[in-house]
Enzyme design. Structure first.
Site, mmCIF file in Angstrom:
data_model
loop_
_atom_site.group_PDB
_atom_site.id
_atom_site.type_symbol
_atom_site.label_atom_id
_atom_site.label_comp_id
_atom_site.label_asym_id
_atom_site.label_seq_id
_atom_site.Cartn_x
_atom_site.Cartn_y
_atom_site.Cartn_z
ATOM 1 N N GLN A 17 0.485 -1.492 0.031
ATOM 2 C CA GLN A 17 -0.043 -0.266 -0.119
ATOM 3 C C GLN A 17 0.496 1.246 0.017
ATOM 4 O O GLN A 17 0.955 1.988 -0.797
ATOM 5 C CB GLN A 17 -0.987 -0.287 0.925
ATOM 6 N N GLU A 139 1.082 -1.427 8.491
ATOM 7 C CA GLU A 139 0.252 0.024 8.312
ATOM 8 C C GLU A 139 -0.115 0.489 10.128
ATOM 9 O O GLU A 139 0.651 0.792 10.703
ATOM 10 C CB GLU A 139 -0.858 0.300 8.149
ATOM 11 N N ASP A 168 0.790 3.426 6.429
ATOM 12 C CA ASP A 168 0.480 3.249 4.604
ATOM 13 C C ASP A 168 0.515 4.265 3.458
ATOM 14 O O ASP A 168 0.991 4.789 3.018
ATOM 15 C CB ASP A 168 -0.491 2.301 4.003
ATOM 16 N N GLY A 247 -7.930 20.792 18.945
ATOM 17 C CA GLY A 247 -7.464 22.246 18.942
ATOM 18 C C GLY A 247 -8.068 23.047 20.001
ATOM 19 O O GLY A 247 -8.040 22.144 21.335
ATOM 20 N N GLY A 248 -7.722 24.122 19.914
ATOM 21 C CA GLY A 248 -8.345 24.714 21.031
ATOM 22 C C GLY A 248 -9.657 25.066 21.151
ATOM 23 O O GLY A 248 -10.215 25.338 22.629
#
Ligand code: CAO
Length: 425
Positions: A17, A139, A168, A247-248
């Protein structure tokens, strides 16, 4: 209209892959990708997870569009000669064999430079130099060793791997960027170079925000993680954060109408600070706009479980699509959890070419993910994957200049086909 990478020829020695993801992307952009496969066997994925007996699997077809296939036994003397001629005529060699495999074939970096100093030699390996450099890697090994698994899942459960193939396909994407960068460098240096991507490094790059959090931990708790609001102390490594946003802006996956029977009746909901007042109105808590416990983001952080429970009371009264429609009117960031079935049936993805229908001589029509990168002046088309060795003669003749007699001779000596005697054994 010309394709962006027209004129670039790639010797594609990839399998499974990670490598095929990279060369498929380059093929979509117009590179002539010549996939080298072992006679009679081919890329192992041709026969893996087969849904139709004796037909190239979707695993293979969906990773090898727009390529040509040549069968060469690299361990046959004449086969190696063909490979060396290909090295001389190609711009890039891409491979993702286990460490040392190409060297054992006789194609060391030194030999490749001798044959073609302009050659760009690109490799995927599991690990970079260090204690694990000789290991074979798939993977999930990369997801686990690159920091993704330790930060995925819920705090009170085991580490989890993700469905997205960040080890992959993620590494294949990184490698493709390395290759086009090296091609650009060659335009002024005139020289090729080695491009290497380790799967561990690529996953770590994609998990970059978690390394950010690792360092923030030394300065205090991660206040946007649910466990902060729950009063659970942090350890010395970044914990798993369930569906908390990275995130924030705090976010969660919330139930929608029908969740009891539909495993994907959920929506991702982000309580983005600038639209907080709209959120309060939509969910029917207008007093939260001014209440000291809710009005400002820092006041909300210790109460996220309670706040999201209240928002979920509202989302559970709507389907995920109804909720999306209402929230979008107020610019409240959200996203329904879309199943693969829903994505396969999405007309807008088909219209943009992100999903494509492809016809294959032995499989018939099938659906594939197309090129997610859109170039305005050189759009890509998606052409079916090659059958094993479909272009062997064409490449030997047109690319390498072998005569018809020589092509027959190469077959007879087992350089491009399994020798009849061997096949019968
Ligand atoms: N003719 C003759 N021999 C060939 C050949 C050809 N055309 N193509 C490949 N081979 C041989 C190689 O020379 C190698 O032989 P030796 O070990 O005797 O030198 C052999 O086939 C197998 O190569 P491999 O070790 O790479 O294959 P594997 O199935 O055992 O391992 C994988 C697979 C993916 C674990 C390993 O290739 C690897 O770690 N690759 C790097 C990391 C990577 O890309 N992993 C992601 C794969 S996608 O999940």
């Amino acid at each position: 209209m010309g394709k962006a990478l027209e004129g670039v020829r790639i010797l594609d020695f990839t399998h499974v892959q990670s490598g095929p993801t990279c060369t498929q992307l380059l093929a979509w952009f117009g590179a002539d990708v010549i996939k080298v496969e072992r006679p009679g066997v081919g890329d192992i994925t041709r026969g893996q997870l087969q849904d139709i007996p004796k037909v190239d699997s979707l695993y293979f077809t969906m990773l090898n569009h727009n390529k040509r296939s040549i069968t060469i036994d690299s361990k046959n003397k004449k086969g190696l000669e063909i490979l060396e001629r290909l090295v001389k005529t190609c711009d890039v060699l891409v491979e993702n064999f286990a460490p040392g495999a190409l060297d054992r074939m006789g194609l060391t970096w030194e030999r490749i430079q001798e044959l073609n100093p302009r050659m760009i030699y690109a490799s995927v390996k599991g690990f970079g130099p260090g204690p694990y450099e000789d290991c074979k890697v798939y993977e999930n090994v990369a997801q686990c060793t690159g920091g993704s698994a330790s930060t995925t899942g819920f705090r009170d459960g085991p580490p989890l791997v993700t469905g997205a193939q960040i080890g992959d396909s993620g590494t294949g994407l990184h490698l493709a960027l390395g290759i086009v960068t090296a091609l650009f460098h060659r335009t002024h240096s005139g020289k090729g170079q080695r491009v290497t991507c380790a799967m561990q490094d690529s996953v770590l790059n994609l998990a970059r925000v978690k390394m950010r959090d690792q360092q923030r931990l030394t300065h205090g708790p991660l206040t946007e993680y649910s466990q902060y609001g729950e009063g659970i102390p942090f350890g010395d490594a970044v914990p798993r954060a369930g569906n908390d946003s990275g995130g924030g802006q705090p976010g969660r996956i919330l139930k929608c109408k029908g969740w009891e029977t539909d495993p994907n009746a959920y929506i991702y909901f982000i309580t983005q600070a600038p639209v907080w007042e709209a959120i309060c109105d939509v969910i029917g808590e207008p007093e939260w706009k001014t209440h000291p416990d809710y009005a400002k983001p820092p006041a909300r952080l210790p109460r996220l479980n309670q706040i999201f429970a209240r928002i979920e009371q509202w989302t559970m009264t709507k389907t995920k699509f109804e909720a999306m429609e209402i929230l979008n009117k107020y610019d409240i960031p959200c996203g329904p959890i879309l199943s693969m079935k829903e994505l396969a049936e999405d007309k807008s993805l088909l219209a943009t070419g992100t999903m494509v229908e492809v016809d294959h001589p032995t499989r018939g029509k099938y659906l594939s993910v197309g090129n997610p990168v859109k170039l305005s002046a050189s759009p890509s088309d998606v052409r079916r994957s090659p059958l094993l060795g479909e272009h062997t003669e064409e490449i030997l003749r047109d690319v390498l200049g072998y005569t018809a007699e020589e092509v027959t001779e190469l077959k007879t000596v087992g350089a491009t086909e399994v020798r009849k005697k061997e096949a019968a054994e």
